[in-house]
Enzyme design. Sequence first.
Site, PDB file in Angstrom:
ATOM      1  N   GLY A   1      94.051  -6.887  90.155  1.00 51.02           N
ATOM      2  CA  GLY A   1      93.894  -8.026  89.242  1.00 51.02           C
ATOM      3  C   GLY A   1      93.087  -9.143  89.866  1.00 51.02           C
ATOM      4  O   GLY A   1      93.649 -10.179  90.265  1.00 51.02           O
TER       5      GLY A   1
ATOM      6  N   GLU B   1      86.036  -1.884 100.224  1.00 51.29           N
ATOM      7  CA  GLU B   1      85.821  -1.067  99.028  1.00 51.29           C
ATOM      8  C   GLU B   1      84.393  -0.526  99.023  1.00 51.29           C
ATOM      9  O   GLU B   1      84.165   0.660  98.812  1.00 51.29           O
ATOM     10  CB  GLU B   1      86.064  -1.931  97.781  1.00 51.29           C
ATOM     11  CG  GLU B   1      85.813  -1.189  96.464  1.00 51.29           C
ATOM     12  CD  GLU B   1      86.049  -2.071  95.241  1.00 51.29           C
ATOM     13  OE1 GLU B   1      86.373  -3.266  95.391  1.00 51.29           O
ATOM     14  OE2 GLU B   1      85.895  -1.547  94.116  1.00 51.29           O
TER      15      GLU B   1
HETATM   16  C1  LIG Z   1      84.621  -0.192  84.316  1.00 51.53           C
HETATM   17  C2  LIG Z   1      85.007  -1.446  85.022  1.00 51.53           C
HETATM   18  C3  LIG Z   1      86.155  -1.460  85.792  1.00 51.53           C
HETATM   19  C4  LIG Z   1      86.555  -2.636  86.426  1.00 51.53           C
HETATM   20  N1  LIG Z   1      87.734  -2.642  87.109  1.00 51.53           N
HETATM   21  C5  LIG Z   1      88.189  -3.815  87.613  1.00 51.53           C
HETATM   22  C6  LIG Z   1      89.483  -3.869  88.215  1.00 51.53           C
HETATM   23  O1  LIG Z   1      90.211  -2.872  88.296  1.00 51.53           O
HETATM   24  N2  LIG Z   1      89.917  -5.054  88.680  1.00 51.53           N
HETATM   25  C7  LIG Z   1      89.148  -6.197  88.627  1.00 51.53           C
HETATM   26  O2  LIG Z   1      89.593  -7.237  89.099  1.00 51.53           O
HETATM   27  N3  LIG Z   1      87.928  -6.174  88.050  1.00 51.53           N
HETATM   28  C8  LIG Z   1      87.430  -5.017  87.541  1.00 51.53           C
HETATM   29  N4  LIG Z   1      86.203  -4.974  86.939  1.00 51.53           N
HETATM   30  C9  LIG Z   1      85.467  -6.232  86.791  1.00 51.53           C
HETATM   31  C10 LIG Z   1      84.185  -6.342  87.586  1.00 51.53           C
HETATM   32  O3  LIG Z   1      84.426  -6.575  88.939  1.00 51.53           O
HETATM   33  C11 LIG Z   1      83.357  -7.477  86.915  1.00 51.53           C
HETATM   34  O4  LIG Z   1      83.011  -7.003  85.630  1.00 51.53           O
HETATM   35  C12 LIG Z   1      82.114  -7.808  87.705  1.00 51.53           C
HETATM   36  O5  LIG Z   1      82.431  -8.486  88.894  1.00 51.53           O
HETATM   37  C13 LIG Z   1      81.146  -8.690  86.856  1.00 51.53           C
HETATM   38  O6  LIG Z   1      81.819  -9.784  86.330  1.00 51.53           O
HETATM   39  P1  LIG Z   1      81.745 -10.132  84.765  1.00 51.53           P
HETATM   40  O7  LIG Z   1      82.061  -8.916  83.985  1.00 51.53           O
HETATM   41  O8  LIG Z   1      82.565 -11.343  84.539  1.00 51.53           O
HETATM   42  O9  LIG Z   1      80.202 -10.458  84.479  1.00 51.53           O
HETATM   43  P2  LIG Z   1      79.475 -11.814  84.791  1.00 51.53           P
HETATM   44  O10 LIG Z   1      79.848 -12.304  86.133  1.00 51.53           O
HETATM   45  O11 LIG Z   1      79.681 -12.738  83.636  1.00 51.53           O
HETATM   46  O12 LIG Z   1      77.976 -11.349  84.819  1.00 51.53           O
HETATM   47  C14 LIG Z   1      77.251 -11.029  83.624  1.00 51.53           C
HETATM   48  C15 LIG Z   1      75.837 -10.639  84.054  1.00 51.53           C
HETATM   49  O13 LIG Z   1      75.202 -11.762  84.705  1.00 51.53           O
HETATM   50  C16 LIG Z   1      74.780 -11.378  86.008  1.00 51.53           C
HETATM   51  N5  LIG Z   1      75.023 -12.486  86.944  1.00 51.53           N
HETATM   52  C17 LIG Z   1      76.158 -13.221  87.050  1.00 51.53           C
HETATM   53  N6  LIG Z   1      76.015 -14.127  88.039  1.00 51.53           N
HETATM   54  C18 LIG Z   1      74.788 -13.952  88.570  1.00 51.53           C
HETATM   55  C19 LIG Z   1      74.061 -14.579  89.621  1.00 51.53           C
HETATM   56  N7  LIG Z   1      74.598 -15.559  90.349  1.00 51.53           N
HETATM   57  N8  LIG Z   1      72.830 -14.135  89.898  1.00 51.53           N
HETATM   58  C20 LIG Z   1      72.264 -13.118  89.192  1.00 51.53           C
HETATM   59  N9  LIG Z   1      72.910 -12.494  88.155  1.00 51.53           N
HETATM   60  C21 LIG Z   1      74.151 -12.899  87.858  1.00 51.53           C
HETATM   61  C22 LIG Z   1      75.655 -10.187  86.389  1.00 51.53           C
HETATM   62  O14 LIG Z   1      75.006  -9.364  87.315  1.00 51.53           O
HETATM   63  C23 LIG Z   1      75.813  -9.485  85.043  1.00 51.53           C
HETATM   64  O15 LIG Z   1      74.701  -8.682  84.777  1.00 51.53           O
HETATM   65  C24 LIG Z   1      85.760  -3.813  86.316  1.00 51.53           C
HETATM   66  C25 LIG Z   1      84.582  -3.790  85.566  1.00 51.53           C
HETATM   67  C26 LIG Z   1      84.209  -2.628  84.915  1.00 51.53           C
HETATM   68  C27 LIG Z   1      82.949  -2.641  84.076  1.00 51.53           C
END
Ligand SMILES: Cc1cc2nc3c(=O)[nH]c(=O)nc-3n(C[C@H](O)[C@H](O)[C@H](O)COP(=O)(O)OP(=O)(O)OC[C@H]3O[C@@H](n4cnc5c(N)ncnc54)[C@H](O)[C@@H]3O)c2cc1C
Length: 409
Positions: A136, A253
């Site tokens: 989480g 990881e």
């Molecule tokens: C299948 C799947 C399983 C997952 N499992 C887990 C889990 O078990 N536990 C958990 O805690 N999380 C989990 N995650 C979450 C995952 O770690 C996040 O989705 C990831 O860190 C991206 O965050 P976000 O989705 O909020 O996207 P955002 O951070 O909102 O990003 C959206 C887009 O903007 C880009 N972006 C954002 N900031 C920047 C920047 N500074 N510079 C350039 N580009 C940027 C990103 O690359 C992305 O393309 C999972 C995600 C997926 C898809």
Amino acid sequence: MLASVASVEFDVSPEDQAFRETVREFLRVSLPEGLREGSRATPTVFAEPDLSRVWQRILHEKGWLTYNWPVEFGGTGWSPTQRYIFEKECALADAPGLPVLGLKLLAPVLCAYGTREQQEFYLPKILSGEHYWCQGFSESSAGSDLANLRTRAVRDGDEYVLDGSKLWTTHAHFADHIFCLARTDSSVKAQRGISFFLVDMRQPGVRVRPIRTLAGDHEVNEVFLDNVRVPVSDLVGAEGQGWSIAKFLLENERGGSCHAPRLLADIARLRTEAAGEPAGDGTALIDDPVFAAQLARLELEAQALEIPELRNLEQLGLGERPGPQSSIVKLVASDLRRQVDALAVSVFGYAGIQLELQRPLYGNSAPEPVYSKSAQVAMPRYLNSQAWAIFGGSNEIQRSIIAKTVLML
Ligand SMILES: Cc1cc2nc3c(=O)[nH]c(=O)nc-3n(C[C@H](O)[C@H](O)[C@H](O)COP(=O)(O)OP(=O)(O)OC[C@H]3O[C@@H](n4cnc5c(N)ncnc54)[C@H](O)[C@@H]3O)c2cc1C
């Protein structure tokens, strides 16, 4: 037709060669066909517990489940090369994935930061499979910008009270425990006010809501924490140390994951299937020089990935952090994963559509499927594999890390 390069192996010592034979023999005898089949038919990123837990039990009985744990906590004491060989042989034998969230993410954290009581209570339950963990970290406004997380933990006597929600939580619908980050102090710099908790999900106030993936699978969830109570003894490290622990976990990881073995196994299977899959003119697809060249390029790139992955394991084994190298590996591996899965769609895509068309809309007199399991999972796998560019830190974030730390931009 281009020659297969699948037989190329990096040089190993005679001891490691003998080790490889031991692992192969064990897999031949102890990995049930049902698990192999289930693994081949898995469309999602993680294997579900009906496969992963069975495999976990078999490895636990053999004493091999702790292959990436420190020796003082029951680790097998294998060298990084042996660990790599083990992962590769498991992948080539179609062994299902293990429940890595507990075994590979949380366990090293507990070994490094946990109290003796936490280690003695939690580590055996992770090993036996009694506890099934999820992670989480992410929230709706805290993914790439993880330090922005809003879930709060307020101390109340011998307990913390947690309120907030988590997003994209893989396998939360199977889990009974979640390790999570929560804010314990809002008055300091964002990163310094975060703590790391071990939370029993079997209590009132924990609610899990499914999220369907692009392919329609249920792999990720939202988790709501409403007035959830956590004993102070389940805080890992000190209050406010959560950010450092999360960084340790994420580098473990990325650095401790080996993707090349499964990529190579999938490429080998694709080659076999393409030899039997007719192209438009009735010849085998593998005879198409464009297809064969694509497959050979992916195979070479996956083989090239083996060396940095092995180097990551060596550095972790020495107690060093792989640093930006783990970002490079994550970037290359996730690109390759999506390319291999896209190529599988080009092999099986037509078959997959045929299968769908054969399924009657009404009634249950479905004809016998004439295509392999690989055909059935090609498209959902491809759709689900898009997530590789996002989880564990998105590819854009990995590129930024490389730009800052390697290119010094
Ligand atoms: C299948 C799947 C399983 C997952 N499992 C887990 C889990 O078990 N536990 C958990 O805690 N999380 C989990 N995650 C979450 C995952 O770690 C996040 O989705 C990831 O860190 C991206 O965050 P976000 O989705 O909020 O996207 P955002 O951070 O909102 O990003 C959206 C887009 O903007 C880009 N972006 C954002 N900031 C920047 C920047 N500074 N510079 C350039 N580009 C940027 C990103 O690359 C992305 O393309 C999972 C995600 C997926 C898809």
